[in-house]
Scaffold this active site. Structure first.
Site, PDB file in Angstrom:
ATOM      1  N   ASP A   5       0.833  -1.197   0.000  1.00 42.57           N
ATOM      2  CA  ASP A   5       0.000   0.000   0.000  1.00 42.57           C
ATOM      3  C   ASP A   5       0.866   1.245   0.000  1.00 42.57           C
ATOM      4  OD1 ASP A   5      -2.090   1.804   0.281  1.00 42.57           O
ATOM      5  OD2 ASP A   5      -2.061   1.662   2.466  1.00 42.57           O
ATOM      6  N   ASP A  64      -0.738   7.385  -6.347  1.00 47.07           N
ATOM      7  CA  ASP A  64      -1.083   6.314  -5.405  1.00 47.07           C
ATOM      8  C   ASP A  64      -1.388   5.004  -6.128  1.00 47.07           C
ATOM      9  OD1 ASP A  64      -1.769   4.980  -3.029  1.00 47.07           O
ATOM     10  OD2 ASP A  64      -3.872   5.498  -3.282  1.00 47.07           O
TER      11      ASP A  64
END
Ligand SMILES: *[C@@H]1O[C@H](CO)[C@@H](O)[C@H](O)[C@H]1NC(C)=O
Ligand SMILES: *[C@@H]1O[C@H](CO)[C@@H](O)[C@H](O)[C@H]1NC(C)=O
Ligand SMILES: *[C@@H]1O[C@H](CO)[C@@H](O)[C@H](O)[C@H]1NC(C)=O
Ligand SMILES: *[C@@H]1O[C@H](CO)[C@@H](O)[C@H](O)[C@H]1NC(C)=O
Length: 462
Positions: free
Chosen positions: A162, A352
């Protein structure tokens, strides 16, 4: 209708075998194979799109230091989105026939099936949500996972990677659901004193809340092996309680934050920083080649310590400074659609890998889609594009332009090549100053982050 179990098994094997690719090591760099997981596959594609939008709204607020939408607001967004489906589609589930689409054009559907099979050695149907309150407001259904080793004796743990957080944790063997502590955390690998002789509990509490889910427990030290590099005394979390989304995930045993150290709730060096501190790599660099499953299941990898120069075109390489924030936020120089420059409101991009879509300020999403032939504004405020669009949408960073692969302009086509599909470019409800740049774009590039210098590097992926 059921999928033949044999076909599912074949697909699963094809995906799981990705982990069999060897770890690569050279010049102070370590490369691990990564593969993509997909969840919540029984939702209608428009609602999955909304889950991604919900997650995006929350992430962009967090990056701006704002409170962001509440769970109730996100659930209301889902209800609203469902209200725009045609009467025949007005259900929170995709019709079962959707499972039969060949999905050669869709990352999501292939991996959905694999995950479903993992859950259903029998022929049971996926659990169906009947109403919006049965649906998680944020799907978090696109994750990349890798395998690391923990403890003594060393055991494999599959972890979600992540880039939007900075903590590393795995479930402990006393792990329970945070909503119901009579329930365990699923069929996973767990870590504890009992399973690892090198495990040391510091008895310091730790907790983290993500857009979709939470985990809490204690900080421990134990041996972490990343791509064969042994970190003898790494500090990380074991989770004693996690939310349902982590517990029900059949494949992942924990999560590794690959964001900047500044994002760490645990206030400990991230695994990448530990690799630097231990001298295994020179710089806290994390580089990604994100897989697009229907191209080639074997391309996905993450490299620590540098860039894997077999994965990009060096003539396109550019490094860009980021603003000082836990997230990587470079200036976005501009966007072109089929060569035509747009006038944009947004000036920066939050990069991201954990975001599936590219999400634009409302006005900029309108400007982009106005130039894509056949794109339409839906009543929901989101856009559709022709399922077979060939439009070239390019983002410019550090003076260099990188085009999105037209296949990625379509969100989860389910293999359709005619008609309209949900756009891979979402529209924020407001005119934010920042784009959120996720996998719609990042699958077309080699993407690298440098924590020490607060820069990103991009190049055309090969
Ligand atoms: C989960 O952990 C947090 C932090 O340690 C704690 O406050 C909470 O009570 C725990 N919940 C359950 C159900 O154990
Ligand atoms: C748990 O998963 C493993 C493999 O991942 C499998 O061999 C085992 O049968 C599973 N156990 C249960 C109780 O489902
Ligand atoms: C492991 O790290 C912790 C915290 O960084 C430190 O307190 C401890 O002394 C270290 N133990 C060993 C054996 O290096
Ligand atoms: C990026 O930042 C470094 C130092 O932080 C500075 O030397 C360099 O000039 C900056 N580059 C650009 C293009 O602004």
């Amino acid at each position: 209708m059921q999928f033949p179990a044999s076909l599912l098994a074949t697909i699963t094997l094809a995906l799981l075998s990705v982990d069999a690719r060897p770890v690569k090591r050279s010049n102070g760099m370590i490369t691990l194979p990564i593969r993509k997981l997909q969840r919540d596959s029984n939702l209608h594609v428009e609602l999955r799109h909304q889950q991604h939008m919900n997650r995006a709204e929350r992430l962009v607020a967090r990056a701006a230091g704002l409170p962001g939408p509440s769970d109730a607001q996100l659930s209301a967004n889902l209800e609203r989105r469902a209200s725009f489906l045609s009467p025949s589609e007005k259900r929170f589930n995709r019709p079962s026939s959707d499972y039969l689409l060949p999905s050669e054009d869709s990352d999501s559907d292939i991996s959905n099936l694999a995950v479903e099979n993992d859950d259903t050695s029998s022929n049971s149907r996926p659990v169906l949500a009947q109403k919006s309150s049965d649906v998680q407001p944020e799907g978090n259904d696109a994750s990349y996972v890798a395998t690391v080793q923990l403890g003594t004796p060393s055991r494999d743990f599959v972890i979600i990677l992540d880039s939007g957080s900075g903590d590393f944790w795995v479930e402990s063997d006393v792990c329970v659901l945070d909503t119901d502590n009579s329930q365990g955390c699923g069929n996973h690998s767990f870590l504890s004193e009992a399973s690892s002789s090198s495990f040391v509990n510091t008895h310091k509490d730790w907790s983290i809340t993500y857009g979709s889910g939470a985990a809490a427990g204690e900080l421990v030290t134990d041996t972490l092996v990343l791509g064969g590099m042994v970190l003898g005394n790494h500090t990380f979390g074991v989770a004693h309680n996690v939310s349902q989304s982590f517990a029900s995930d059949r494949i992942a045993d924990g999560l590794m934050g690959l964001g900047r150290g500044a994002l760490s709730n645990q206030n400990t060096p991230t695994p990448v920083q530990s690799l630097v501190n231990a001298g295994f790599i020179k710089q806290a660099i994390t580089s990604y080649r994100l897989p697009r499953i229907h191209d080639n299941v074997d391309v996905g990898e993450v490299t620590f310590g540098g860039l894997d120069n077999t994965k990009f075109d060096p003539s396109t390489l550019v490094t860009v400074n980021c603003t000082d924030n836990g997230f990587y936020i470079p200036v976005l120089d501009g966007i072109t659609v089929n060569g035509a420059s747009l006038t944009l409101l947004g000036t920066h991009a939050i990069m991201d890998t954990g975001t599936s879509l590219l999400v634009a300020p409302k006005q900029d999403a309108a400007a982009i889609h106005a130039k894509i032939p056949g794109a339409k504004l839906q009543n929901s405020g989101q856009y559709s594009v022709p399922c077979n669009t060939a439009a070239s949408v390019a983002l410019k960073f550090g003076g260099k332009e990188f085009a999105i692969n037209p296949k990625d302009l379509v969100f989860a086509s389910g293999g359709r090549t005619t008609g309209d599909c949900s756009s891979g470019i979402g529209a924020f409800t407001d005119d934010t100053a920042r784009f959120l740049v996720g996998d719609t774009f990042l699958k077309a590039v080699y993407f690298s982050t440098n924590d020490g210098e607060n820069t990103i590097t991009l190049a055309k992926a090969i």
